[in-house]
Motif scaffolding. Structure first.
Motif, PDB file in Angstrom:
ATOM      1  N   GLN A  53       8.749   6.910  23.634  1.00 16.13           N
ATOM      2  CA  GLN A  53       9.723   6.388  24.754  1.00 16.13           C
ATOM      3  C   GLN A  53      10.686   7.599  25.120  1.00 16.13           C
ATOM      4  O   GLN A  53      11.156   7.774  26.094  1.00 16.13           O
ATOM      5  CB  GLN A  53      10.456   5.383  24.747  1.00 16.13           C
ATOM      6  CG  GLN A  53       9.494   4.050  24.653  1.00 16.13           C
ATOM      7  CD  GLN A  53      10.432   2.879  24.345  1.00 16.13           C
ATOM      8  OE1 GLN A  53      11.623   2.767  24.215  1.00 16.13           O
ATOM      9  NE2 GLN A  53       9.620   1.755  23.846  1.00 16.13           N
ATOM     10  N   GLY A  54      10.743   8.901  24.178  1.00 18.69           N
ATOM     11  CA  GLY A  54      11.520  10.023  24.238  1.00 18.69           C
ATOM     12  C   GLY A  54      12.841   9.661  23.865  1.00 18.69           C
ATOM     13  O   GLY A  54      13.855  10.405  24.314  1.00 18.69           O
ATOM     14  N   LYS A  60      10.778  13.618  26.394  1.00 13.49           N
ATOM     15  CA  LYS A  60       9.783  12.466  27.198  1.00 13.49           C
ATOM     16  C   LYS A  60       8.278  12.912  26.940  1.00 13.49           C
ATOM     17  O   LYS A  60       7.366  12.227  27.096  1.00 13.49           O
ATOM     18  CB  LYS A  60      10.356  12.013  28.377  1.00 13.49           C
ATOM     19  CG  LYS A  60      11.622  11.248  28.407  1.00 13.49           C
ATOM     20  CD  LYS A  60      11.746  10.545  29.436  1.00 13.49           C
ATOM     21  CE  LYS A  60      12.764   9.460  29.661  1.00 13.49           C
ATOM     22  NZ  LYS A  60      12.389   8.223  28.974  1.00 13.49           N
ATOM     23  N   GLU A  90      13.853  15.955  29.114  1.00 14.75           N
ATOM     24  CA  GLU A  90      12.334  15.812  29.565  1.00 14.75           C
ATOM     25  C   GLU A  90      11.523  16.472  28.678  1.00 14.75           C
ATOM     26  O   GLU A  90      10.347  15.909  28.730  1.00 14.75           O
ATOM     27  CB  GLU A  90      12.364  16.908  30.829  1.00 14.75           C
ATOM     28  CG  GLU A  90      13.215  16.294  32.094  1.00 14.75           C
ATOM     29  CD  GLU A  90      13.510  17.331  33.252  1.00 14.75           C
ATOM     30  OE1 GLU A  90      13.888  18.591  32.772  1.00 14.75           O
ATOM     31  OE2 GLU A  90      13.286  17.156  34.159  1.00 14.75           O
TER      32      GLU A  90
END
Length: 175
Positions: free
Chosen positions: A44-45, A8, A5
């Motif tokens: 885009q992580g 992202k 997370e």
């Protein structure tokens, strides 16, 4: 927030700041010395940015590296988010004004904290009823500070010693 997370989130912030600067992924890649695909993966992580990369990106986008990470403190979250959101939309000369203002406010805050912590205690420099010894005079001057709390220079200490000696002798007679 887990690592995925956070990656992202960091990617989203890179993209947001890049777009605010009206840069393409290729423009940013050229500025920081990586391939266009790397910028895409970071945004885009899917790729984990290293610290040195984040510093280069922050520098290229004229933002603080802290702005890439979620704010933990909920109380300041909305204020800092709003400041970041607005200042990231400003042109660089105006961002510098915001930075200078924030730096000035921080400096003022630190000075205020120091002033509260370092209230000087008032103690007599020496016993005015007994002869003034060189040791007392030296101790008084060594502990003295200027009005702004900065220690005196050696030259200032010598001047003050001379003035204190003269004033004491004038008030109490020589010797």
């Amino acid at each position: 927030m887990d690592d995925r997370e956070i990656n992202k989130f960091v990617g989203m912030k890179i993209k947001e700041f890049r777009k605010n600067k009206k840069l393409t992924q290729q423009d940013l890649a050229d500025l920081v010395g990586v391939k266009n695909s790397a910028i895409s993966n970071y945004e885009q992580g899917t790729r984990i940015p290293k610290r040195d990369f984040l510093f280069r990106v922050a520098n290229a986008l004229a933002v603080s590296i802290d702005e890439f990470f979620p704010i933990q403190n909920e109380e300041t979250s909305s204020t800092l988010s709003e400041i970041n959101k607005i200042s990231s939309q400003l042109e660089e000369p105006r961002q510098k004004i915001v930075l200078d203002t924030a730096s000035s406010q921080l400096e003022e805050q630190e000075k205020a904290k120091k002033a509260i912590k370092s209230k000087p205690k008032i103690t007599p420099l020496f016993d005015i009823n007994s002869p003034l010894t060189d040791e007392e005079l030296q101790e008084a001057v060594d502990e003295a500070v200027a009005f702004d709390g900065v220690p005196l220079t050696d030259r200032e200490k010598e001047l003050y010693k001379h003035l204190l000696r003269e004033a004491w002798e004038e008030d109490h007679g020589r010797g």
